[in-house]
Design a protein around this motif. Structure first.
Motif, mmCIF file in Angstrom:
data_model
loop_
_atom_site.group_PDB
_atom_site.id
_atom_site.type_symbol
_atom_site.label_atom_id
_atom_site.label_comp_id
_atom_site.label_asym_id
_atom_site.label_seq_id
_atom_site.Cartn_x
_atom_site.Cartn_y
_atom_site.Cartn_z
ATOM 1 N N LYS A 293 0.825 -1.205 0.000
ATOM 2 C CA LYS A 293 0.000 0.000 0.000
ATOM 3 C C LYS A 293 0.869 1.269 0.000
ATOM 4 C CE LYS A 293 -4.075 0.149 1.747
ATOM 5 N NZ LYS A 293 -5.287 0.161 2.594
ATOM 6 N N PHE B 298 -7.690 -4.147 2.583
ATOM 7 C CA PHE B 298 -6.710 -4.587 1.578
ATOM 8 C C PHE B 298 -7.344 -5.669 0.719
ATOM 9 C CE2 PHE B 298 -3.183 -7.295 0.071
ATOM 10 C CZ PHE B 298 -2.467 -6.333 -0.646
ATOM 11 N N ASN B 299 -7.413 -5.399 -0.604
ATOM 12 C CA ASN B 299 -7.933 -6.369 -1.559
ATOM 13 C C ASN B 299 -9.340 -6.820 -1.166
ATOM 14 O OD1 ASN B 299 -7.725 -7.970 -3.909
ATOM 15 N ND2 ASN B 299 -7.092 -9.760 -2.710
ATOM 16 N N HIS B 300 -10.122 -5.889 -0.631
ATOM 17 C CA HIS B 300 -11.479 -6.189 -0.176
ATOM 18 C C HIS B 300 -12.436 -6.205 -1.366
ATOM 19 C CE1 HIS B 300 -15.277 -5.725 2.047
ATOM 20 N NE2 HIS B 300 -14.606 -6.119 3.131
ATOM 21 N N THR B 301 -13.539 -6.929 -1.232
ATOM 22 C CA THR B 301 -14.482 -7.037 -2.345
ATOM 23 C C THR B 301 -15.093 -5.696 -2.720
ATOM 24 O OG1 THR B 301 -15.036 -9.296 -1.680
ATOM 25 C CG2 THR B 301 -16.569 -8.195 -3.167
ATOM 26 N N ASP C 25 -9.347 0.493 -1.016
ATOM 27 C CA ASP C 25 -8.056 0.517 -0.341
ATOM 28 C C ASP C 25 -7.558 1.948 -0.165
ATOM 29 O OD1 ASP C 25 -6.927 -2.485 -0.298
ATOM 30 O OD2 ASP C 25 -8.102 -2.173 -2.116
ATOM 31 N N TYR D 126 -9.320 0.485 -5.744
ATOM 32 C CA TYR D 126 -9.424 -0.893 -5.255
ATOM 33 C C TYR D 126 -8.250 -1.709 -5.777
ATOM 34 C CZ TYR D 126 -14.237 0.596 -4.438
ATOM 35 O OH TYR D 126 -15.356 1.279 -4.011
ATOM 36 N N LEU D 127 -7.508 -2.337 -4.891
ATOM 37 C CA LEU D 127 -6.392 -3.184 -5.284
ATOM 38 C C LEU D 127 -6.912 -4.595 -5.583
ATOM 39 C CD1 LEU D 127 -3.676 -2.089 -2.678
ATOM 40 C CD2 LEU D 127 -4.214 -1.105 -4.924
ATOM 41 N N ARG D 128 -6.331 -5.207 -6.621
ATOM 42 C CA ARG D 128 -6.737 -6.559 -6.998
ATOM 43 C C ARG D 128 -5.503 -7.424 -7.272
ATOM 44 N NH1 ARG D 128 -10.475 -5.524 -4.823
ATOM 45 N NH2 ARG D 128 -12.680 -5.581 -5.401
ATOM 46 N N MET D 129 -5.556 -8.658 -6.727
ATOM 47 C CA MET D 129 -4.449 -9.606 -6.916
ATOM 48 C C MET D 129 -4.790 -10.675 -7.934
ATOM 49 S SD MET D 129 -3.109 -10.035 -3.001
ATOM 50 C CE MET D 129 -1.753 -11.091 -3.520
ATOM 51 N N ASP E 204 -17.325 -8.202 -8.544
ATOM 52 C CA ASP E 204 -16.754 -7.099 -7.774
ATOM 53 C C ASP E 204 -17.286 -5.747 -8.253
ATOM 54 O OD1 ASP E 204 -15.336 -8.858 -6.292
ATOM 55 O OD2 ASP E 204 -13.363 -8.349 -7.118
ATOM 56 N N LEU F 229 -2.238 -5.698 -9.156
ATOM 57 C CA LEU F 229 -0.938 -5.791 -8.478
ATOM 58 C C LEU F 229 0.041 -6.740 -9.160
ATOM 59 C CD1 LEU F 229 -2.174 -5.866 -4.770
ATOM 60 C CD2 LEU F 229 -1.261 -3.917 -6.052
#
Length: 503
Positions: free
Chosen positions: A28, A50-53, A57, A71-74, A84, A98
């Motif tokens: 972050k 963090f990486n929440h639906t 973030d 919004y962060l996505r892995m 999402d 990410l």
């Protein structure tokens, strides 16, 4: 701030930190730095997620109250992304991938998931390339701000810099009044940016087109026919356009007002604003100015310039050695500016008034006063000296009406102010050149420097001094007798206002 080439590496290293809490912190931190580098005007606030639906973030906010959730996505599974986007309580989320390799492979899925929305998907490496380009490309500065606030669609790989290429070609084409390159930019901007951001950038593109003498009727886009840049578009232009082309700034600034200048942030774009003002001195009008001595003011050795435009509080100012002048569209707008009594003796006034077109001068000695006026030409300073001697005591000048190139100015010496008389549209440059030397003691070299700095050409190509020379009238003979009563000079002859018989 980390080197722009290191953001993706920082995120990658953070993802593989063995400590989950440390991993989140590092990731972050890197993303926050990259978002700030993308658009330094944004305030990037982290959340506890963090990486929440559906919880963001980050939340990016701007001074004009705009905001955007990040919004962060892995992972980039199509079904997960569709779900999402449906759950996210935002019409224009910025989804930040990410893992670069997966984002490129998943691009078709991503585009399908965000189709029909104002969502934007991007990744660290794509933004890095655009951030790096900002160093040498003014359009990349504009684009990075626009993408942060209102980019839409997918930007992975080289897509952000490819968009910057199109925009740069568009601005170059607009400057050349070339339809094809401008049209490509207008269409691409409209497709890749949300409505407000697309309108703003295309409005600036239109300004470049018009500034290069392109006809509004042939501009290849939906034209704004208001005739002038609004304050938002003007702010955008001076902040992100990098050019010292005087002709360009002249063409885009023909509708410029003091209110427009007051809306600009000098800290962000001082050089461009200076160019904008200097190129449009022949059209910028001002109603009033108050001049303030400033013993600790502008220092040429420090600034590299003797004269400049600035902003103090909400007011535009003209700065010169040991003084500054506050400028407004009305004298009432300057009511918050401190005023100090500054009585001026007749002798001191005469020294200051050389080369000045004096129309009317009020001379005081205690409660008594004489108004000397000449409707045919400038008042002789020797005449003023003769009038003052009739009092038999100390005399002062309180108020003067002075002729300028674009109208008469009332100068109040105790207030150190100059105001355009009646409904005259006095140019700001004329107001300053007229007022400053009368209300403060200015060395000859500074006086000459002010006149040169504020010199402009009119539509016929004449400078201020050339215009004044054309308007010169013979001086009234200073040997005509004077009366130590309220007096008027009419048609070159001094008369008692109580009598119709010339003295």
């Amino acid at each position: 701030m980390a080197d722009v080439s290191a953001y993706a590496a920082l995120i990658h290293d953070g993802l593989f930190d063995p400590s989950p809490s440390e991993s989140i912190l590092r990731v972050k931190d890197a993303v926050a730095k990259e978002l700030t580098a993308l658009d330094s005007t944004a305030r990037v606030k982290r959340t506890d997620y963090f990486n929440h639906t559906f919880a963001p973030d980050f939340v990016m906010t701007w001074p004009d109250a705009r905001s955007r959730r990040v919004y962060l996505r892995m992972a980039y599974d199509l079904e997960a992304l569709v779900e999402d986007v449906a759950l996210i309580d935002s019409t224009d989320p910025l989804i930040f991938g990410l893992t670069e390799a997966e984002s490129i492979e998943a691009k078709p899925h991503v585009e399908q998931a965000i189709a029909g929305s104002d969502a934007m998907f991007t990744e660290a490496a794509a933004l890095e390339k655009l951030i790096d380009r900002k160093k040498a490309d003014s359009t990349a500065n504009m684009l990075s701000n626009a993408l942060a606030q209102g980019g839409r669609g997918s930007f992975v790989g080289d897509e952000a810099v490819e968009l910057a290429d199109v925009v740069q070609r568009g601005f170059t084409s607009a400057a050349l009044v070339d339809t094809d390159g401008t049209a490509e930019a207008v269409e691409t901007i409209s497709d890749r940016l949300q409505g407000q951001q697309a309108w703003r950038m295309n409005r600036v593109l239109q300004a470049v087109w018009e500034g290069s003498e392109g006809s509004l009727t042939t501009f290849p886009g939906k034209a704004d026919v208001s005739g002038r840049l609004n304050t938002e578009s003007l702010s955008y232009l001076v902040k992100y356009m990098r050019t010292d082309d005087r002709d360009f700034w002249r063409r885009v600034g023909r509708g410029l007002t003091i209110a427009d200048l007051e809306s600009l942030d000098f800290a962000d774009a001082e050089a461009n604003i200076e160019s904008l003002i200097q190129a449009n001195l022949d059209v910028i009008s001002a109603r009033a100015t108050i001049v303030k001595p400033d013993p600790l003011g502008l220092d040429e050795a420090v600034t590299g310039a003797r004269f400049r435009w600035s902003k103090r509080g909400r007011h535009i100012t003209f700065e010169a050695p040991k003084l500054f002048a506050v400028i407004g569209s009305a004298k009432t707008n300057l009511s918050g500016v401190d005023e100090e009594a500054a009585a001026v003796s007749v002798d001191a006034f005469i020294d200051r008034a050389k080369d000045t077109d004096l129309v009317e001068v009020s001379i005081h000695s205690g409660p008594d006063h004489i108004s000397v006026k000449n409707d045919e030409g400038a008042i002789s300073t020797e005449r003023l000296r003769g009038v003052s001697e009739t009092f038999g005591g100390s005399t002062e000048v309180a108020q003067v009406i002075v002729g300028s190139r674009t109208g008469r100015v009332t100068v109040d010496l105790p207030e150190r102010s100059g105001t355009g008389k009646t409904q005259s549209k006095v140019r700001m440059a004329d107001l300053l050149v007229t007022t400053i030397p009368l209300v403060v003691d200015v060395p000859d070299d500074v006086r000459e420097g002010i006149a040169e700095f504020l010199r402009y050409e009119d539509d016929n190509g004449r400078t201020r001094l050339e215009t004044l020379a054309l308007d010169e009238l013979p001086e009234v003979d200073p040997t005509i007798p004077l009366l130590a009563v309220e007096a008027l000079v009419e048609n070159g002859t001094l008369v008692d206002p109580e009598s119709s018989t010339p003295e």
